[in-house]
Design an enzyme around this catalytic site. Structure first.
Site, PDB file in Angstrom:
ATOM      1  N   HIS A 107       0.849  -1.190   0.000  1.00  0.00           N
ATOM      2  CA  HIS A 107       0.000   0.000   0.000  1.00  0.00           C
ATOM      3  C   HIS A 107       0.889   1.245   0.000  1.00  0.00           C
ATOM      4  O   HIS A 107       2.022   1.220   0.496  1.00  0.00           O
ATOM      5  CB  HIS A 107      -0.917   0.001   1.224  1.00  0.00           C
ATOM      6  CG  HIS A 107      -2.063  -0.952   1.104  1.00  0.00           C
ATOM      7  ND1 HIS A 107      -3.192  -0.876   1.886  1.00  0.00           N
ATOM      8  CD2 HIS A 107      -2.251  -2.006   0.261  1.00  0.00           C
ATOM      9  CE1 HIS A 107      -4.030  -1.838   1.546  1.00  0.00           C
ATOM     10  NE2 HIS A 107      -3.488  -2.548   0.559  1.00  0.00           N
ATOM     11  N   GLU A 153       0.973   4.008   1.688  1.00  0.00           N
ATOM     12  CA  GLU A 153       1.492   4.513   2.967  1.00  0.00           C
ATOM     13  C   GLU A 153       2.685   3.674   3.440  1.00  0.00           C
ATOM     14  O   GLU A 153       3.688   4.208   3.921  1.00  0.00           O
ATOM     15  CB  GLU A 153       0.402   4.472   4.045  1.00  0.00           C
ATOM     16  CG  GLU A 153      -0.807   5.354   3.760  1.00  0.00           C
ATOM     17  CD  GLU A 153      -1.934   4.570   3.088  1.00  0.00           C
ATOM     18  OE1 GLU A 153      -1.661   3.721   2.225  1.00  0.00           O
ATOM     19  OE2 GLU A 153      -3.111   4.836   3.441  1.00  0.00           O
ATOM     20  N   CYS A 181      -6.117   2.340   5.396  1.00  0.00           N
ATOM     21  CA  CYS A 181      -6.913   1.132   5.652  1.00  0.00           C
ATOM     22  C   CYS A 181      -6.510   0.565   7.021  1.00  0.00           C
ATOM     23  O   CYS A 181      -5.636   1.104   7.704  1.00  0.00           O
ATOM     24  CB  CYS A 181      -6.674   0.101   4.550  1.00  0.00           C
ATOM     25  SG  CYS A 181      -5.040  -0.658   4.645  1.00  0.00           S
ATOM     26  N   CYS A 204      -2.641  -0.224   7.175  1.00  0.00           N
ATOM     27  CA  CYS A 204      -1.767   0.952   7.247  1.00  0.00           C
ATOM     28  C   CYS A 204      -1.971   1.711   8.554  1.00  0.00           C
ATOM     29  O   CYS A 204      -1.015   2.247   9.122  1.00  0.00           O
ATOM     30  CB  CYS A 204      -2.014   1.859   6.045  1.00  0.00           C
ATOM     31  SG  CYS A 204      -1.576   1.068   4.479  1.00  0.00           S
TER      32      CYS A 204
HETATM   33 ZN   LIG Z   1      -3.491   0.491   3.409  1.00  0.00          ZN
END
Ligand SMILES: [Zn+2]
Length: 191
Positions: free
Chosen positions: A80, A82, A115, A118
């Protein structure tokens, strides 16, 4: 048994992206504008996930590292934006802790709220603030599974000394999510 080696490498086009930007970004909206544009480039250059993030020095706006969603191209659910930005910032700093006292405090700017995965990583990264564009509900609205997050996640980060600001350029960030859908991007949730 030989296991594969996973290398997190930003796409080559990121260099071209950076050449067109001024740095530093003292203004919060400028930081988010950079991140939202980066998310759009990630869609337009290979149809990777419509998410981007960056780590800045909080007080000066100097860019430390960028991250884009690489789930599809790296074939790992871990990549992801981040997490990519945080991992690269830690490598650049040479320290797993971006909050160490011997270097300037860091801020994570993300095109969409983190999410569940993260969100869990943010306190361990050492960043001191989190800036979000689109909301969690905006990502869910186009079909992404954001996982279970505590309702009071903003306050929980605050208790750990991580200030959160939301809805910075949210309409522009949402436009990138919709652009991804319009381009036929894959909604890559677990089956
Ligand atoms: Zn994420």
């Amino acid at each position: 048994m030989l296991f594969p080696v996973l290398t997190i490498k930003l796409p080559d086009w990121v260099n071209e992206f950076l050449m067109r930007r001024d740095s530093p970004c003292p203004d919060l909206a400028d930081r988010m504008r950079l991140v939202v544009e980066l998310a759009r480039w990630n869609v337009d250059h290979g149809l990777n996930g419509p998410f981007a993030a960056a780590v800045f020095e909080r007080d000066t706006g100097r860019l430390v590292a960028l991250g884009v969603n690489l789930v599809l191209s790296l074939r790992t659910s871990l990549a992801h934006a981040e997490l990519v930005a945080l991992a690269l910032a830690q490598q650049i700093r040479g320290n797993y802790d971006l909050g160490s006292a011997d270097s300037p405090p860091c801020e994570l700017v993300t095109s969409t709220e983190p999410c569940a995965m993260c969100l869990g990583a943010i306190p361990w990264s050492g960043v001191r603030s989190l800036i979000c564009g689109a909301r969690d509900v905006d990502a869910r609205a186009i079909g992404f599974d954001e996982g279970h997050k505590p309702r009071n996640w903003v306050a929980a980060l605050g208790k750990r000394g991580i200030a959160v600001r939301r809805d910075i350029l949210r309409p522009q960030a949402v436009a990138v999510l919709r652009h991804y859908v319009a381009c036929g991007g894959i909604i890559y949730n677990p089956s």
